[in-house]
Write a protein that holds these residues in place. Structure first.
Motif, PDB file in Angstrom:
ATOM      1  N   LYS A 291       0.312  -1.243   0.270  1.00  0.00           N
ATOM      2  CA  LYS A 291      -0.367  -0.726  -0.199  1.00  0.00           C
ATOM      3  C   LYS A 291       0.509   1.575   0.175  1.00  0.00           C
ATOM      4  CE  LYS A 291      -3.661  -2.244   2.221  1.00  0.00           C
ATOM      5  NZ  LYS A 291      -4.718  -1.637   0.468  1.00  0.00           N
ATOM      6  N   ILE A 292       2.020   0.989   0.459  1.00  0.00           N
ATOM      7  CA  ILE A 292       3.147   2.407   0.874  1.00  0.00           C
ATOM      8  C   ILE A 292       3.551   2.203  -0.578  1.00  0.00           C
ATOM      9  CG2 ILE A 292       5.306   3.299   1.736  1.00  0.00           C
ATOM     10  CD1 ILE A 292       3.705   2.018   4.250  1.00  0.00           C
ATOM     11  N   TRP A 293       3.971   1.464  -1.509  1.00  0.00           N
ATOM     12  CA  TRP A 293       4.611   1.550  -3.089  1.00  0.00           C
ATOM     13  C   TRP A 293       3.321   1.769  -3.623  1.00  0.00           C
ATOM     14  CZ3 TRP A 293       5.873  -3.622  -5.444  1.00  0.00           C
ATOM     15  CH2 TRP A 293       6.609  -3.788  -6.517  1.00  0.00           C
ATOM     16  N   GLN A 294       2.198   1.777  -3.460  1.00  0.00           N
ATOM     17  CA  GLN A 294       1.670   2.000  -4.534  1.00  0.00           C
ATOM     18  C   GLN A 294       1.154   3.726  -4.454  1.00  0.00           C
ATOM     19  OE1 GLN A 294      -1.936  -0.927  -3.706  1.00  0.00           O
ATOM     20  NE2 GLN A 294      -0.961  -1.516  -5.340  1.00  0.00           N
ATOM     21  N   LEU A 295       1.242   4.322  -3.149  1.00  0.00           N
ATOM     22  CA  LEU A 295       1.466   5.552  -3.326  1.00  0.00           C
ATOM     23  C   LEU A 295       2.546   6.460  -4.324  1.00  0.00           C
ATOM     24  CD1 LEU A 295       1.128   6.379   0.600  1.00  0.00           C
ATOM     25  CD2 LEU A 295      -1.046   6.711  -0.705  1.00  0.00           C
ATOM     26  N   PHE A 296       3.687   5.325  -4.453  1.00  0.00           N
ATOM     27  CA  PHE A 296       4.410   5.924  -5.283  1.00  0.00           C
ATOM     28  C   PHE A 296       4.862   5.533  -6.713  1.00  0.00           C
ATOM     29  CE2 PHE A 296       5.691   6.465  -0.333  1.00  0.00           C
ATOM     30  CZ  PHE A 296       5.907   7.815  -0.789  1.00  0.00           C
ATOM     31  N   ALA A 297       4.009   4.877  -6.627  1.00  0.00           N
ATOM     32  CA  ALA A 297       3.233   4.063  -8.248  1.00  0.00           C
ATOM     33  C   ALA A 297       2.688   3.901  -8.730  1.00  0.00           C
ATOM     34  CB  ALA A 297       4.720   2.463  -8.118  1.00  0.00           C
ATOM     35  N   GLU A 298       1.753   4.622  -9.189  1.00  0.00           N
ATOM     36  CA  GLU A 298       0.073   4.344  -8.924  1.00  0.00           C
ATOM     37  C   GLU A 298       0.311   3.699 -10.764  1.00  0.00           C
ATOM     38  OE1 GLU A 298      -0.503   8.687 -11.010  1.00  0.00           O
ATOM     39  OE2 GLU A 298      -0.371   9.206  -9.207  1.00  0.00           O
ATOM     40  N   ASP A 299       1.013   2.881 -11.418  1.00  0.00           N
ATOM     41  CA  ASP A 299       1.361   2.245 -12.782  1.00  0.00           C
ATOM     42  C   ASP A 299       1.495   0.911 -12.079  1.00  0.00           C
ATOM     43  OD1 ASP A 299       3.884   2.626 -11.796  1.00  0.00           O
ATOM     44  OD2 ASP A 299       4.572   2.762 -13.834  1.00  0.00           O
ATOM     45  N   LEU A 300       2.040   0.752 -10.937  1.00  0.00           N
ATOM     46  CA  LEU A 300       1.780  -1.027 -10.608  1.00  0.00           C
ATOM     47  C   LEU A 300       0.247  -1.567 -10.616  1.00  0.00           C
ATOM     48  CD1 LEU A 300       3.307  -2.748  -8.285  1.00  0.00           C
ATOM     49  CD2 LEU A 300       2.348  -2.280  -6.960  1.00  0.00           C
ATOM     50  N   ARG A 301       0.241  -2.739 -11.690  1.00  0.00           N
ATOM     51  CA  ARG A 301      -0.614  -3.174 -12.005  1.00  0.00           C
ATOM     52  C   ARG A 301      -0.534  -4.745 -11.210  1.00  0.00           C
ATOM     53  NH1 ARG A 301      -3.767  -1.269 -15.723  1.00  0.00           N
ATOM     54  NH2 ARG A 301      -4.059  -3.632 -16.801  1.00  0.00           N
ATOM     55  N   LEU A 302      -0.732  -4.808 -10.068  1.00  0.00           N
ATOM     56  CA  LEU A 302      -1.173  -6.302  -9.124  1.00  0.00           C
ATOM     57  C   LEU A 302      -1.973  -6.845 -10.013  1.00  0.00           C
ATOM     58  CD1 LEU A 302      -0.251  -5.693  -5.668  1.00  0.00           C
ATOM     59  CD2 LEU A 302       1.154  -6.380  -7.836  1.00  0.00           C
ATOM     60  N   GLN A 303      -3.102  -6.729 -10.861  1.00  0.00           N
ATOM     61  CA  GLN A 303      -4.213  -7.399 -10.866  1.00  0.00           C
ATOM     62  C   GLN A 303      -3.997  -7.848 -11.988  1.00  0.00           C
ATOM     63  OE1 GLN A 303      -3.793  -4.435 -11.163  1.00  0.00           O
ATOM     64  NE2 GLN A 303      -4.637  -3.368 -12.469  1.00  0.00           N
ATOM     65  N   ASP A 304      -2.874  -8.080 -12.825  1.00  0.00           N
ATOM     66  CA  ASP A 304      -2.094  -8.766 -13.736  1.00  0.00           C
ATOM     67  C   ASP A 304      -1.199 -10.106 -13.074  1.00  0.00           C
ATOM     68  OD1 ASP A 304      -3.166  -7.190 -15.580  1.00  0.00           O
ATOM     69  OD2 ASP A 304      -1.542  -6.098 -16.149  1.00  0.00           O
ATOM     70  N   ALA A 305      -1.193  -9.972 -12.319  1.00  0.00           N
ATOM     71  CA  ALA A 305      -0.424 -10.904 -11.531  1.00  0.00           C
ATOM     72  C   ALA A 305      -1.141 -12.698 -11.353  1.00  0.00           C
ATOM     73  CB  ALA A 305       0.153 -10.752 -10.407  1.00  0.00           C
ATOM     74  N   LYS A 306      -0.616 -13.989 -11.856  1.00  0.00           N
ATOM     75  CA  LYS A 306      -1.029 -14.907 -11.488  1.00  0.00           C
ATOM     76  C   LYS A 306      -2.061 -15.339 -10.068  1.00  0.00           C
ATOM     77  CE  LYS A 306       1.324 -18.114 -14.658  1.00  0.00           C
ATOM     78  NZ  LYS A 306       1.877 -19.383 -14.422  1.00  0.00           N
ATOM     79  N   LYS A 307      -1.117 -14.740  -9.268  1.00  0.00           N
ATOM     80  CA  LYS A 307      -1.613 -14.773  -7.920  1.00  0.00           C
ATOM     81  C   LYS A 307      -1.495 -13.537  -7.839  1.00  0.00           C
ATOM     82  CE  LYS A 307       1.196 -15.676  -4.369  1.00  0.00           C
ATOM     83  NZ  LYS A 307       2.209 -16.706  -3.783  1.00  0.00           N
ATOM     84  N   GLN A 308      -3.247 -12.882  -6.191  1.00  0.00           N
ATOM     85  CA  GLN A 308      -3.525 -12.039  -5.874  1.00  0.00           C
ATOM     86  C   GLN A 308      -3.068 -11.775  -4.544  1.00  0.00           C
ATOM     87  OE1 GLN A 308      -4.264  -9.452  -7.572  1.00  0.00           O
ATOM     88  NE2 GLN A 308      -4.028 -11.123  -9.251  1.00  0.00           N
TER      89      GLN A 308
END
Length: 301
Positions: free
Chosen positions: A48-65
């Motif tokens: 969640k902290i990482w996502q504050l600085f990386a808006e393009d982080l697309r974890l929905q593309d990952a095999k596991k969530q």
């Protein structure tokens, strides 16, 4: 306009100071340790902290969530089918997701990490035989942002006989640092991976370059992780075969791969500095040549 330029310059200076004028090695070792802590709650908070600085982080593309550690998130695999491979014989595909950095012709033995910042092939690639193959050849710098898919794949059917691992520093490899630190790629931890092709007139070499925070790379065909703690031989022999698009390994954080190609190749028409590219998309093109026809066992075994 002048005020905007001055503000941008100050912002770049602050970025450079915060990511480089710090104990880089200590912070990298700490982050390597932290990213391997198995704690779902701590991992969720870190993401969640990482996502504050990386808006393009697309974890929905990952095999596991869900992930048990931050390292698992960094090295996540993608859902099947998200990265189709350009299988045309004359095409060298991108080995990774990236932003295209400096690219173009090698001027004799001179390569550019950024405008006005050249380095010599021999300073990046210590093996004179390999370096010689790329005089007047072609290079493409591929920068993997921390939010990107961190795994890299074979850009062509090939064989790998050895990896040359060069220990070094952990400078940030973003464009701001590349414009300030001369010969940065030649200073950082890196590996030279020559891809043996089934044709005498073509040559491809990958140079993965590690960076600050997690200066670590794992090749599936080597038993050891190559990082700041590695104390083994620089030249590591192996015998691995890959089909185009097959996974070769991964970084444990964003970094860079420099692709070198012999002089008969050229950049594909839409490859230019600052443009994003996905793994498997067309990167270079050259004369059609035969694919490696021998059996290709799974190198990750």
């Amino acid at each position: 306009m002048k005020a905007n330029v001055q503000a941008l310059t100050k912002q770049e200076q602050l970025n450079f100071l915060l990511t480089n004028r710090i104990p880089r090695r200590w912070l990298t070792l700490f982050m390597g340790w932290f990213s391997q802590i198995h704690s779902p709650l701590l991992t969720q908070l870190s993401i969640k902290i990482w996502q504050l600085f990386a808006e393009d982080l697309r974890l929905q593309d990952a095999k596991k969530q869900s992930f048990n550690s931050l390292g698992e998130c960094f090295t996540r695999q993608l859902k099947d089918g998200l990265r189709p491979i350009d299988q045309r014989a004359e095409i060298i595909s991108s080995p990774c997701d990236a932003i295209v950095g400096a690219c173009g012709r090698v001027e004799g033995s001179k390569v550019f990490q950024a405008k006005g910042f050249p380095y010599d092939l021999s300073e990046l690639i210590p093996d004179a035989r390999i370096a010689q193959q790329y005089r007047n050849g072609l290079f493409v710098t591929l920068r993997l942002k921390s939010s990107m898919y961190h795994r890299f794949h074979a850009p062509v059917d090939c064989q790998v006989k050895q990896v040359n691992y060069i220990s070094g520093d952990t400078w940030n490899v973003n464009p701001i640092a590349l414009k300030r630190v001369e010969k940065l790629f030649c200073l950082n931890e890196r590996a030279v991976v020559e891809l043996k092709l089934d044709t005498p007139q073509a040559s491809i070499t990958l140079v993965p370059v590690a960076a600050i925070l997690v200066a670590s790379m794992k090749f599936h065909f080597l038993p050891q992780v190559l990082d700041l703690r590695y104390k083994g031989a620089n030249i590591i022999s192996c015998d691995a075969r890959f089909q185009k698009g097959q996974e070769m390994g991964y970084f444990q954080h964003g970094s860079t791969i420099i692709v070198f190609a012999s002089e008969h190749y050229q950049l594909c028409a839409d490859i230019e500095e600052g443009r994003p590219i996905k793994m498997g998309q067309a990167l270079l093109q050259g004369h059609p040549f035969e694919h490696v026809t021998s059996s290709m066992p799974d190198a990750a075994a």
